[in-house]
Design an enzyme around this catalytic site. Structure first.
Site, PDB file in Angstrom:
ATOM      1  N   THR A 278       0.861  -1.189   0.000  1.00 12.97           N
ATOM      2  CA  THR A 278       0.000   0.000   0.000  1.00 12.97           C
ATOM      3  C   THR A 278       0.892   1.232   0.000  1.00 12.97           C
ATOM      4  O   THR A 278       1.891   1.287   0.723  1.00 12.97           O
ATOM      5  CB  THR A 278      -0.944   0.013   1.220  1.00 12.97           C
ATOM      6  OG1 THR A 278      -1.758  -1.150   1.170  1.00 12.97           O
ATOM      7  CG2 THR A 278      -1.863   1.225   1.211  1.00 12.97           C
ATOM      8  N   PHE A 280       1.190   5.141   0.781  1.00 14.33           N
ATOM      9  CA  PHE A 280       0.575   6.166   1.628  1.00 14.33           C
ATOM     10  C   PHE A 280       1.153   7.531   1.259  1.00 14.33           C
ATOM     11  O   PHE A 280       2.326   7.624   0.873  1.00 14.33           O
ATOM     12  CB  PHE A 280       0.882   5.906   3.108  1.00 14.33           C
ATOM     13  CG  PHE A 280       0.220   4.679   3.665  1.00 14.33           C
ATOM     14  CD1 PHE A 280       0.728   3.414   3.434  1.00 14.33           C
ATOM     15  CD2 PHE A 280      -0.926   4.788   4.445  1.00 14.33           C
ATOM     16  CE1 PHE A 280       0.120   2.274   3.955  1.00 14.33           C
ATOM     17  CE2 PHE A 280      -1.541   3.665   4.978  1.00 14.33           C
ATOM     18  CZ  PHE A 280      -1.017   2.404   4.727  1.00 14.33           C
TER      19      PHE A 280
HETATM   20  O1  LIG Z   1      -7.379  -0.714   8.003  1.00 18.99           O
HETATM   21  C1  LIG Z   1      -6.182  -0.454   8.110  1.00 18.99           C
HETATM   22  O2  LIG Z   1      -5.425  -1.054   8.878  1.00 18.99           O
HETATM   23  C2  LIG Z   1      -5.629   0.608   7.296  1.00 18.99           C
HETATM   24  O3  LIG Z   1      -4.586   1.116   7.619  1.00 18.99           O
HETATM   25  C3  LIG Z   1      -6.353   0.999   6.031  1.00 18.99           C
HETATM   26  C4  LIG Z   1      -5.870   0.266   4.801  1.00 18.99           C
HETATM   27  C5  LIG Z   1      -6.472   0.947   3.513  1.00 18.99           C
HETATM   28  O4  LIG Z   1      -7.247   1.890   3.592  1.00 18.99           O
HETATM   29  O5  LIG Z   1      -6.117   0.488   2.414  1.00 18.99           O
HETATM   30  C6  LIG Z   1      -4.416   0.373   4.698  1.00 18.99           C
HETATM   31  C7  LIG Z   1      -3.656  -0.626   4.237  1.00 18.99           C
HETATM   32  C8  LIG Z   1      -4.243  -1.871   3.727  1.00 18.99           C
HETATM   33  O6  LIG Z   1      -4.284  -1.718   2.327  1.00 18.99           O
HETATM   34  C9  LIG Z   1      -5.614  -2.094   4.217  1.00 18.99           C
HETATM   35  C10 LIG Z   1      -6.317  -1.106   4.777  1.00 18.99           C
END
Ligand SMILES: O=C(O)C(=O)C[C@]1(C(=O)O)C=C[C@@H](O)C=C1
Length: 396
Positions: A278, A280
């Site tokens: 992911t 950010f």
């Molecule tokens: O729910 C979490 O733990 C988050 O940090 C959010 C979140 C997102 O929004 O994509 C962040 C990383 C992962 O992809 C899954 C969920």
């Protein structure tokens, strides 16, 4: 009596002008509402915060969920950075300690993220700003607002995932708010299936998690025949399963979340692809000065007139200058989503209007990038630079 500060002492005020003086606590920011009359220069402010369970003896009005507190007081009673800048009468003088301490390693910085403790976003915030104080926020909007209102210094929010794709909500919020992208951080997301101690995989009927996390584990969850239930964040799912001692439900969350909420890990690395990453964004009130000493990326958003080849022309401004695009995303232009019908469309609106979000590999300090944007401006109906920031080249 002062409440115990467990972590993230974001709500630590000398007094809230409520019935109990000298209170302090920790909590999740729910929303920030300067008292209505502040527009008339009233010196009363009000914030809504939710405090952790062990601090719930702190005074204030409890919301229906039993955790949110409304705190109200004279702005002079609140630390400077908890009060919106627009209701400050005078700028706060810098102190000598602010000059002598470095923020380059993230220490002293308060960084908002969406979710509760153990969320991937918290780990991403800590990767982006090591030693920072990560501040949990209920929603993405709240994190944006917390930076704007000077309640925190930065926000770290997910924007895209290698399996699930774009997080559209944050694209929309980038435009609605006026924060700047000052960096990016990539985080390897490794999901675990967890449940209360004694609960086995075969006892599970349903699984709770963030929609992105559920999508990233599609294959495993389908194979196990589990009903998916979407919640605000992965760690929140783990907390819910543990708190309610659920026997038929598990959670998809991080190893850290399992440890924090005392759950048993039933399966590890259940994401569909082992390389689940992911990305950010790091957001701040002020932009950084772009450099050319290391690889930079620039994020922009623009809209175009309708017409044949206009998007092609827009993208050509980069191709002509050998500028590599790393991401393109389109979102409906909300205020004007549909173009009016023309004579041939039987009374139905014909076109959608879009905003295009583009990331390209160049710094705004680079003349080539400036020329490309100058060229794009000649025919774009709207153009905004969201940020020019160093590329995250760290190992995952
Ligand atoms: O729910 C979490 O733990 C988050 O940090 C959010 C979140 C997102 O929004 O994509 C962040 C990383 C992962 O992809 C899954 C969920």
């Amino acid at each position: 009596m002062a409440a115990t500060v467990v972590r993230s002492p974001i709500i630590r005020l000398p007094h809230y002008a409520s019935s109990k003086p000298s209170q302090s606590g920790t909590g999740t920011i729910v929303s920030i509402k300067p008292y209505e009359a502040h527009r008339k220069r009233c010196r009363t402010v009000r914030i809504l915060a939710s405090l952790q369970e062990d601090n719930d003896h702190i005074g204030g009005r409890k919301e229906s969920n039993g955790q949110a507190l409304e705190l109200q007081g004279n702005i002079d009673d609140f630390p400077y950075d908890i009060v919106s800048k627009d209701i400050q009468t005078l700028p706060r003088p810098l102190s000598s300690t602010q000059f002598s301490t470095s923020v380059s390693d993230g220490s002293l910085l308060r960084v908002a993220y969406q979710g509760v403790r153990g969320a991937y976003s918290e780990s991403a915030a800590e990767k982006a700003y090591p030693n920072c104080e990560a501040v949990p926020c209920e929603q993405f909007d709240t994190a944006f607002e917390a930076v704007e209102k000077w309640l925190v210094d930065r926000a770290v929010l997910p924007i895209e995932n290698s399996l699930g794709g774009s997080i559209h909500r944050n694209y929309d919020l980038l435009l609605r708010h006026r924060l700047h992208i000052v960096g990016e951080v990539k985080f390897a997301v490794r999901h675990c299936l967890m449940a209360n101690h004694g609960v086995k995989i075969e006892n599970l009927n349903r699984v709770l998690s963030h929609p992105q996390a559920l999508a990233q584990c599609e294959n495993t969850l389908t194979r196990l025949g589990l009903v998916r239930e979407a919640v605000d964040d992965t760690a929140g799912a783990a907390k819910h399963v543990a708190f309610h001692k659920l026997q038929d439900a598990g959670a998809v969350a991080s190893f850290t979340a399992a440890t924090i909420y005392g759950l048993n890990i039933l399966a590890q690395d259940i994401q569909d692809d082992s390389d689940n990453v992911t990305r950010f964004l790091m957001l701040a009130r002020e932009p950084i000065i772009p450099g050319t000493h290391r690889p930079f990326k620039t994020s922009i958003v623009f809209s175009l007139e309708e017409g044949p080849g206009v998007l092609f022309k827009a993208l050509a401004v980069f191709a002509l200058r050998q500028i590599n695009l790393t991401k393109i995303e389109s979102r409906p232009l909300r205020k004007q989503p549909l173009r009016a019908s023309d004579d041939n469309s039987n009374g139905f609106p014909k076109y959608f209007d879009y905003l295009f979000y583009v990331d390209f590999e160049a710094s705004m300090a680079d003349q080539n990038a400036q020329n490309a944007l100058g060229h794009l401006k000649e025919f774009a109906t709207f153009l905004r630079v969201l940020g020019s920031y160093p590329v995250d080249t760290s190992m995952l």
